[in-house]
Design a protein around this motif. Structure first.
Motif, PDB file in Angstrom:
ATOM      1  N   THR A  27       0.852  -1.189   0.000  1.00 30.97           N
ATOM      2  CA  THR A  27       0.000   0.000   0.000  1.00 30.97           C
ATOM      3  C   THR A  27       0.889   1.242   0.000  1.00 30.97           C
ATOM      4  N   LEU A  28       1.949   1.206   0.798  1.00 35.83           N
ATOM      5  CA  LEU A  28       2.883   2.334   0.836  1.00 35.83           C
ATOM      6  C   LEU A  28       3.586   2.516  -0.500  1.00 35.83           C
ATOM      7  N   ARG A  29       4.006   1.421  -1.117  1.00 34.70           N
ATOM      8  CA  ARG A  29       4.661   1.501  -2.437  1.00 34.70           C
ATOM      9  C   ARG A  29       3.714   2.076  -3.471  1.00 34.70           C
ATOM     10  N   HIS A  30       2.472   1.602  -3.469  1.00 31.91           N
ATOM     11  CA  HIS A  30       1.497   2.083  -4.447  1.00 31.91           C
ATOM     12  C   HIS A  30       1.199   3.566  -4.211  1.00 31.91           C
ATOM     13  N   SER A  31       1.046   3.952  -2.949  1.00 30.37           N
ATOM     14  CA  SER A  31       0.795   5.356  -2.625  1.00 30.37           C
ATOM     15  C   SER A  31       1.957   6.233  -3.074  1.00 30.37           C
ATOM     16  N   PHE A  32       3.179   5.766  -2.821  1.00 32.20           N
ATOM     17  CA  PHE A  32       4.368   6.502  -3.259  1.00 32.20           C
ATOM     18  C   PHE A  32       4.327   6.718  -4.770  1.00 32.20           C
ATOM     19  N   ALA A  33       4.119   5.643  -5.516  1.00 30.87           N
ATOM     20  CA  ALA A  33       4.108   5.733  -6.977  1.00 30.87           C
ATOM     21  C   ALA A  33       2.988   6.643  -7.457  1.00 30.87           C
ATOM     22  N   THR A  34       1.811   6.494  -6.879  1.00 28.34           N
ATOM     23  CA  THR A  34       0.664   7.300  -7.279  1.00 28.34           C
ATOM     24  C   THR A  34       0.938   8.780  -7.076  1.00 28.34           C
ATOM     25  N   HIS A  35       1.460   9.144  -5.921  1.00 31.71           N
ATOM     26  CA  HIS A  35       1.729  10.552  -5.633  1.00 31.71           C
ATOM     27  C   HIS A  35       2.863  11.103  -6.493  1.00 31.71           C
ATOM     28  N   MET A  36       3.868  10.301  -6.740  1.00 34.22           N
ATOM     29  CA  MET A  36       4.969  10.759  -7.593  1.00 34.22           C
ATOM     30  C   MET A  36       4.484  11.017  -9.021  1.00 34.22           C
ATOM     31  N   LEU A  37       3.704  10.100  -9.562  1.00 34.93           N
ATOM     32  CA  LEU A  37       3.188  10.278 -10.916  1.00 34.93           C
ATOM     33  C   LEU A  37       2.222  11.458 -10.990  1.00 34.93           C
ATOM     34  N   ALA A  38       1.374  11.600  -9.981  1.00 31.98           N
ATOM     35  CA  ALA A  38       0.425  12.720  -9.952  1.00 31.98           C
ATOM     36  C   ALA A  38       1.163  14.053  -9.867  1.00 31.98           C
TER      37      ALA A  38
END
Length: 104
Positions: A48-59
């Motif tokens: 969940t943390l990895r996905h959140s990191f990726a999502t926020h970085m891409l956004a």
């Protein structure tokens, strides 16, 4: 150890013990689960943390290739397949802004 850097920074690990050694994944998961439950959230784990990191970085506009490298993916396609929906949202937003600027 390099002067001026913590043990965690010099080890290259994300989660470390106070001595700078790797945290047992079960302990990390337990800490994350406890924090999530205290916030009324369920089903939260390390990915969940990895996905959140990726999502926020891409956004935030970080290029897909850069996010892929930070996540340690062997292929950018893996990052795009898992997190591409955010990159697609950014592309739609860019096209909308361009269209508005051109008066369309």
């Amino acid at each position: 150890m390099v002067l001026g850097r913590s043990k965690a920074e010099s080890s290259g690990l994300v989660f470390t013990t106070e001595r700078g050694t790797a945290v047992d994944p079960r302990n990390a998961l337990r800490a994350i689960s406890t924090a999530a439950k205290a916030l009324g959230m369920s089903g939260v784990g390390l990915h969940t943390l990895r996905h959140s990191f990726a999502t926020h970085m891409l956004a935030a506009g970080v290029p897909l290739h850069t996010v892929s490298e930070l996540l340690g993916h062997s292929f950018v396609a893996v990052t795009g397949d898992v997190h591409g929906h955010v990159a697609n949202q950014g592309a739609r937003f860019a096209v909308q802004r361009l269209s508005a600027a051109m008066g369309w």
